[in-house]
Design a protein around this motif. Structure first.
Motif, PDB file in Angstrom:
ATOM      1  N   THR A 200      -2.774 110.173  50.483  1.00 15.49           N
ATOM      2  CA  THR A 200      -2.011 108.934  50.373  1.00 15.49           C
ATOM      3  C   THR A 200      -0.782 108.982  51.274  1.00 15.49           C
ATOM      4  O   THR A 200      -0.092 110.004  51.347  1.00 15.49           O
ATOM      5  N   THR A 201      -0.509 107.864  51.934  1.00 13.91           N
ATOM      6  CA  THR A 201       0.675 107.724  52.772  1.00 13.91           C
ATOM      7  C   THR A 201       1.652 106.762  52.120  1.00 13.91           C
ATOM      8  O   THR A 201       1.273 105.674  51.687  1.00 13.91           O
TER       9      THR A 201
ATOM     10  N   THR B 257       7.720 106.570  57.450  1.00 11.41           N
ATOM     11  CA  THR B 257       6.387 106.922  56.979  1.00 11.41           C
ATOM     12  C   THR B 257       6.392 108.362  56.483  1.00 11.41           C
ATOM     13  O   THR B 257       6.852 109.267  57.193  1.00 11.41           O
TER      14      THR B 257
ATOM     15  N   THR C  97       5.157 100.816  50.414  1.00  9.19           N
ATOM     16  CA  THR C  97       3.733 100.784  50.101  1.00  9.19           C
ATOM     17  C   THR C  97       3.166 102.188  49.927  1.00  9.19           C
ATOM     18  O   THR C  97       3.652 103.149  50.514  1.00  9.19           O
TER      19      THR C  97
ATOM     20  N   ASP D 153      -0.324 103.598  50.762  1.00 13.41           N
ATOM     21  CA  ASP D 153      -1.412 103.110  51.599  1.00 13.41           C
ATOM     22  C   ASP D 153      -1.173 101.607  51.828  1.00 13.41           C
ATOM     23  O   ASP D 153      -0.156 101.258  52.409  1.00 13.41           O
ATOM     24  N   ASP D 154      -2.004 100.740  51.344  1.00 14.73           N
ATOM     25  CA  ASP D 154      -1.800  99.312  51.593  1.00 14.73           C
ATOM     26  C   ASP D 154      -1.233  98.561  50.390  1.00 14.73           C
ATOM     27  O   ASP D 154      -1.097  97.333  50.428  1.00 14.73           O
TER      28      ASP D 154
ATOM     29  N   ASP E  33      -0.068 112.526  44.573  1.00 14.16           N
ATOM     30  CA  ASP E  33      -0.452 112.483  45.984  1.00 14.16           C
ATOM     31  C   ASP E  33       0.773 112.535  46.885  1.00 14.16           C
ATOM     32  O   ASP E  33       0.699 112.959  48.033  1.00 14.16           O
TER      33      ASP E  33
END
Length: 260
Positions: free
Chosen positions: A2-3, A25, A61, A63-64, A159
């Protein structure tokens, strides 16, 4: 994997602007250090990333997914947090405190299972607290409580891991142990973001660095690309440079004040 991403994030405290238009990020597999002078907004940015403080503009966010659209339980399963001054409940043991991190997986009233016990034992071992597992948390030193907070975040099996000054109150051996652990966790795919005051440790142990100054993000990248002599002078007021260190590591040399 997960970002976590901050997109054009601004934030206020008591109506006063603290952050302005920050883009950051936090990628899986990397330890990212958030650095900057006192009052630059590091903790404020960290708090917006786990929804403890709402952004006044922009969004964060996973992810999205906008984190404001996620249920708190869903967010807590994905993002583990260790604060600089962890809250410690009296009358419970270290093991019980760390086990609270498992409630995001089980629910507050769902009984714990063998797998929970194994996760808690592993988290305690990773922060060197196994020998103090049955001690009351209020009987611990500040550094020991700090390690309990980290263990509780690890017990969530998140994550993304966010830590505010995780080396605060720790002696040198413990500081290096925690930073080495974070690198190990990142190598397993965790996305790690931590605030640090110690630029030398951030330079040596972190893969990426984000520099906040007066509420703005002024540089991001690898420590050697970010900590230029000009930035060290302009932001931190010191004369220095990053050079290659032993065993492929980086070292930050500082030899005086920028205006000296």
């Amino acid at each position: 994997m997960t970002t976590l991403t901050a997109q054009d994030v601004s934030a206020k405290l008591g109506g006063r602007p603290i952050l302005e238009s920050v883009d950051l990020t936090v990628a899986p597999g990397l330890v990212t250090a958030l650095v900057g002078p006192n009052g630059s907004g590091k903790t404020t940015l960290l708090r917006t990333c786990y929804r403890a403080l709402p952004a006044s503009a922009g969004l964060v966010t996973l992810d999205d997914a906008d984190i404001t659209s996620l249920r708190r339980r869903t967010l807590a399963r994905a993002v583990g947090v260790s604060t600089q001054e962890p809250v410690s409940l009296g009358g419970i043991s270290v093991r019980e405190s760390v086990r609270l991190g498992r409630t995001v997986k089980r629910g507050m009233f769902e009984p714990f299972g063998t797998d929970d016990t194994e996760v808690v034992d592993t988290a305690l071992a990773r922060v060197g607290m196994t020998g103090l597992a049955e001690r009351d948390v209020l009987a611990l030193s500040g550094g020991e409580r700090q390690r309990v907070s980290i263990a509780r975040a690890l017990a969530q099996q998140p994550d993304v891991l966010l830590l505010d000054e995780p080396t605060n109150h720790l002696d040198l051996h413990q500081q290096l142990s925690v930073l080495s652990l974070l690198r190990e966790l990142a190598s397993d795919g965790l996305a790690v973001l931590l605030t640090l005051h110690d630029l030398r440790m951030a330079t040596e142990y972190c893969d990426a660095m984000a520099v906040l100054h007066r509420g703005r993000l002024v540089a991001t990248g690898t420590p050697e690309s970010v900590l230029s002599p000009a930035l060290l002078a302009d932001v931190f007021g010191v004369r220095g440079k990053v050079r290659p260190g032993r065993e492929g590591n980086r070292t930050l040399d500082v030899w005086g004040l920028a205006d000296a």
